[in-house]
Design an enzyme around this catalytic site. Structure first.
Site, PDB file in Angstrom:
ATOM      1  N   ASP A 162     -14.559  -9.872 -23.678  1.00 20.71           N
ATOM      2  CA  ASP A 162     -14.025  -9.043 -24.742  1.00 20.71           C
ATOM      3  C   ASP A 162     -12.660  -8.519 -24.276  1.00 20.71           C
ATOM      4  O   ASP A 162     -12.241  -8.757 -23.145  1.00 20.71           O
ATOM      5  CB  ASP A 162     -15.004  -7.909 -25.113  1.00 20.71           C
TER       6      ASP A 162
HETATM    7  C1  BGC Z   1     -13.792  -6.220 -30.000  1.00 21.89           C
HETATM    8  C2  BGC Z   1     -14.158  -7.638 -30.311  1.00 21.89           C
HETATM    9  C3  BGC Z   1     -12.971  -8.356 -30.878  1.00 21.89           C
HETATM   10  C4  BGC Z   1     -11.826  -8.275 -29.889  1.00 21.89           C
HETATM   11  C5  BGC Z   1     -10.570  -9.012 -30.300  1.00 21.89           C
HETATM   12  C6  BGC Z   1     -12.514  -6.109 -29.196  1.00 21.89           C
HETATM   13  O1  BGC Z   1     -12.064  -4.796 -29.113  1.00 21.89           O
HETATM   14  O2  BGC Z   1     -14.867  -5.610 -29.325  1.00 21.89           O
HETATM   15  O3  BGC Z   1     -15.246  -7.669 -31.192  1.00 21.89           O
HETATM   16  O4  BGC Z   1     -13.286  -9.676 -31.175  1.00 21.89           O
HETATM   17  O5  BGC Z   1     -11.490  -6.905 -29.717  1.00 21.89           O
HETATM   18  O6  BGC Z   1      -9.903  -8.380 -31.294  1.00 21.89           O
END
Ligand code: BGC
Length: 746
Positions: free
Chosen positions: A279
């Site tokens: 993530d």
């Molecule tokens: C989130 C993810 C997301 C990623 C990219 C993160 O903060 O937890 O779900 O896909 O950002 O934007």
């Protein structure tokens, strides 16, 4: 964790799966990857593991791409996609194309209902259509990889990300999650209108303690395997292209550094061949969390645990080469990760077609067919939870209709969370749709300006509008920014002066229909009791307005059911239908707080599991939803009262539509395992069917039960169906129904 580690540091054998994964049995991809990798330096391999955000702080990115230092970009504007791709393909030494990614969660331009609302449809075709439209609009905008579906089973309405989830049940989440993957990836995710999907957030993020985002998770491995992992296993089996490791720690170990989850379970037990991405900064955060003692160690821990691509953190790119030199990370681990990234790029045929043809883009975005699909999806996602004296549908001879409430004309907010690309000008609000339908019968007086507004200045006009009308449509809820990532609430009642607005309007004595447009289950005890009818519509997307008008006018007969329990008070949370049996069930009506006599003796009221002030029941149970049609269920009939370990039995139930409308009923199959080597849940959803029944007609619904459906994770971490007594229900929701017993024999 207590489980043993199986370190798979050798190159993964590619196993091939079904959904949209064109590598199916195609040895040539493996050969192409091998021959490309034979030309790559260690630093170039590490470059493939580096995903950078092109939205901010990205000045160095074009040069980094030129040097082979970026494998994937997220958040690249459509106008720049082909430009950066050209740098990668024409100016980097090996010409490896970029993987362009973005969060396209419930729509790119045409916004479908938030995933939790889509889950209210229980309809795989709704969810699949939503993902298909999102994929088509994203792909023509240069995106080939989305970070969805989010399949975190959650019991937490306080958690803002419940909006992105598919609810509290593993089976429902599994079915809808698979449908979403199919919608995104199609038969071949390389097709011009498809994208690679990502199962996130592996794993247990939905159980963050107290519903506070990024918080810790403590859950036994048995419950992890019963509640959390099944949807991930289901989408892995269905061929989801990638997985995302989450932010949370699980029983002390951050999941982005969890060998147990990523090596033992995902690779070892499930044989999953696809790429795992971190993530956003979650590798770096292993250090912030105090799990790794330096940023370099965080990079080592992430890659050694099995995270192939580092989203945004930059730690892999900065440290992996020296970690290899120091012997902290083996080159084989880097090769394994790079191989997965390149395999995905070949599967997407990026080497053949790195550029996006955007010539037809204008006809794809907000295409009328997409808008129509979004409208149908939004209508099927509405749940009717109260309708006294047939308040709904609106009578054809209605004279005046008061439209009140801050969500009646909230073009931006009705789209919900995770909308980066859509413009509110394309949203059709309930007010606009109702004006279109009812013309000057509509009297609009919002009452408050937005959901958090505490001012009562507009109340007088709203009350006057109600007085002049035959019926009040009251649009309450939450603005989009109150749910989604990092948008948690400790008080999940309706914000601002909305409840007071309802009370003021209700005091006029006019029938009140409350339509709740939120990103989470709210506590609505007053709202429910003071409304004559209530629709849970959540954030319904671009076409929420026409969809709600379709329901109010009965052009579409409501059919949705809740995929999550609605608590009556926040202190009940976590509250979910499949909780575990206690030794003191509330099988009698317990004394409530105002009924306790003064100086009551300690033992005078009995002892059962409940809250003095909130009882034992939620406001609305899982699976609940009404229709304009009314359905009567017969008692279930079993083909046999004994199920053998290698056999099957069927359970049938006659369902009659006793109402005046044709309708679709979501028929639910629940079981209870009476005695287990571990305490078993009160009830568990095992299957469901959507059944169309015409007014006045009846139908027989048949479910098949086999022992594998009755399995759970035992104390030895084995999935077992244990012999013994069971009860089965065929029911309209999780709280009612006549049960029938059967015995599972050896
Ligand atoms: C989130 C993810 C997301 C990623 C990219 C993160 O903060 O937890 O779900 O896909 O950002 O934007």
């Amino acid at each position: 964790m207590k489980k043993h580690f199986i370190i798979l540091s050798v190159a993964v054998a590619l196993t091939f799966s079904s959904c949209g994964n064109n590598a199916g049995g195609d040895k040539s991809i493996a050969q192409k990857v091998d021959s490309l990798m034979s030309l790559m330096t260690l630093q170039e391999k590490i470059g493939q593991l580096n995903q950078r955000d092109f939205g901010w702080g990205a000045e160095d990115v074009p040069e980094l791409i030129r040097q082979g230092g970026v494998g994937s970009l997220l958040n690249c504007a459509p106008e720049r996609v082909n430009e950066v791709q050209r740098i990668a393909v024409e100016e980097s030494r090996l010409g490896i194309p970029l993987l362009i990614a973005r969060d396209v969660v419930h729509g790119y331009k045409t916004i479908f209902p938030i995933p939790l609302a889509q889950a209210c449809s229980w309809d795989t075709s709704v969810v699949k259509a939503g993902a298909q439209v999102a994929a088509a609009e994203a792909a023509v905008s240069g995106i080939k990889y989305t970070f969805a579906p989010m399949i975190d089973v959650t019991h937490e309405p306080r958690w803002g990300r419940i909006a992105e989830s598919l609810g509290e049940d593993a089976l429902l989440t599994s079915r809808l999650g698979v449908a979403m993957v199919q919608g995104f990836q199609g038969d071949d995710m390389a097709d011009a209108d498809r994208v690679a999907a990502c199962a996130k957030h592996f794993a247990a993020y939905g159980l963050v303690e107290s519903g506070r985002d990024y918080n810790s998770v403590f859950v036994s491995e048995e419950r992890l395997r019963d509640w959390v992992l099944p949807p991930f296993k289901a989408v892995a089996d269905a061929g989801v292209a990638t997985f995302m490791a989450g932010f949370n720690e699980l029983n002390g170990v951050p999941v982005s550094g969890s060998k147990f989850l990523l090596r033992d379970v995902l690779r070892g037990e499930w044989n999953y061949p696809g790429m795992v991405i971190s993530d956003y900064f979650s590798i770096d955060q292993l250090w912030v969390q105090g799990y790794s003692d330096s940023k370099a160690q965080a990079a080592a821990d992430g890659i050694n645990a099995g995270v192939d691509m580092d989203m945004m953190g930059g730690g892999y790119y900065a440290y992996l080469d020296s970690l290899v030199a120091a012997g902290e990370v083996s080159e084989a681990v880097i090769d394994e990760a790079c191989r997965r990234v390149l395999t995905l790029k070949y599967q997407l045929r990026l080497f053949d077609n790195p550029y996006t043809d955007m010539s037809g883009r204008d006809t794809v975005l907000y295409n009328p067919a997409h808008l129509q699909m979004a409208r149908e999806a939004a209508a099927k996602s509405v749940v009717l939870v109260k309708n006294v004296d047939k308040t709904l549908p609106i009578k054809p001879d209605v004279r005046k209709i008061a439209v009140i409430g801050p969500m009646a004309d909230a073009a931006y907010d009705q789209m919900g969370t995770w909308c980066f690309d859509a413009e509110k000008e394309h949203s059709v609000t309930p007010l606009a749709a109702l004006r279109e339908e009812y013309g000057d019968k509509i009297i609009y007086a919002p009452g408050t300006k937005y959901s958090r507004d505490n001012s009562k200045e507009g109340f007088a006009k709203a009350v006057a509008a109600a007085r002049q009308s035959d019926i009040v449509l009251l649009f309450l809820g939450e603005e989009a920014i109150l749910s989604g990532e990092a948008k948690c609430r400790a008080d999940i009642s309706l914000p601002g002066a909305q409840t007071a607005l309802l009370e003021a309007v209700e005091a006029t004595g006019k029938p009140v229909v409350t339509i709740v447009m939120s990103g989470r289950p709210n506590t609505l005890p007053v709202e429910l009791s003071k409304s004559d009818a209530m629709l849970i519509a959540m954030h319904g997307g671009t076409m929420a307005g026409p969809a709600i008008a379709d329901i109010l006018s009965a052009r579409t007969v409501p059919q949705g059911k809740l995929p999550v329990t609605f608590p009556s008070m926040v202190g009940q949370v976590p509250i979910y239908y499949n909780d575990y049996r206690t030794g003191r069930p509330a099988d009698y009506r317990p004394t409530m707080i105002d009924e306790i006599p003064l100086e009551a003796k300690q033992t005078s009221m009995g002892f059962c599991t409940y809250w003095l002030d909130a009882g034992i029941s939620p406001l609305l149970p899982f699976g609940y939803g009404l229709s304009y049609a009314t359905f009567e269920y017969s008692d279930p009939v079993l083909s046999s009262d004994t199920l053998t370990m290698d056999g099957q039995i069927t359970v049938t139930c006659d369902i009659k539509n006793t109402g005046d409308y044709d309708g679709t009923e979501i028929v639910q199959l629940y079981t209870r395992d009476h005695f287990g080597s571990l305490v078993r849940p009160v009830k568990e959803l095992k299957d469901f069917q959507l059944v169309d029944i015409k007014a006045g007609e009846d139908t027989t619904v048949t479910f098949t039960i086999s022992p594998d459906m009755l399995e759970f994770c035992n104390a030895d971490m084995r999935m077992v169906a244990e012999p013994g007594d069971f009860t089965v229900w065929v029911a309209p929701n999780s709280a009612v129904g006549a049960g029938k017993g059967f015995y599972l024999g050896e």
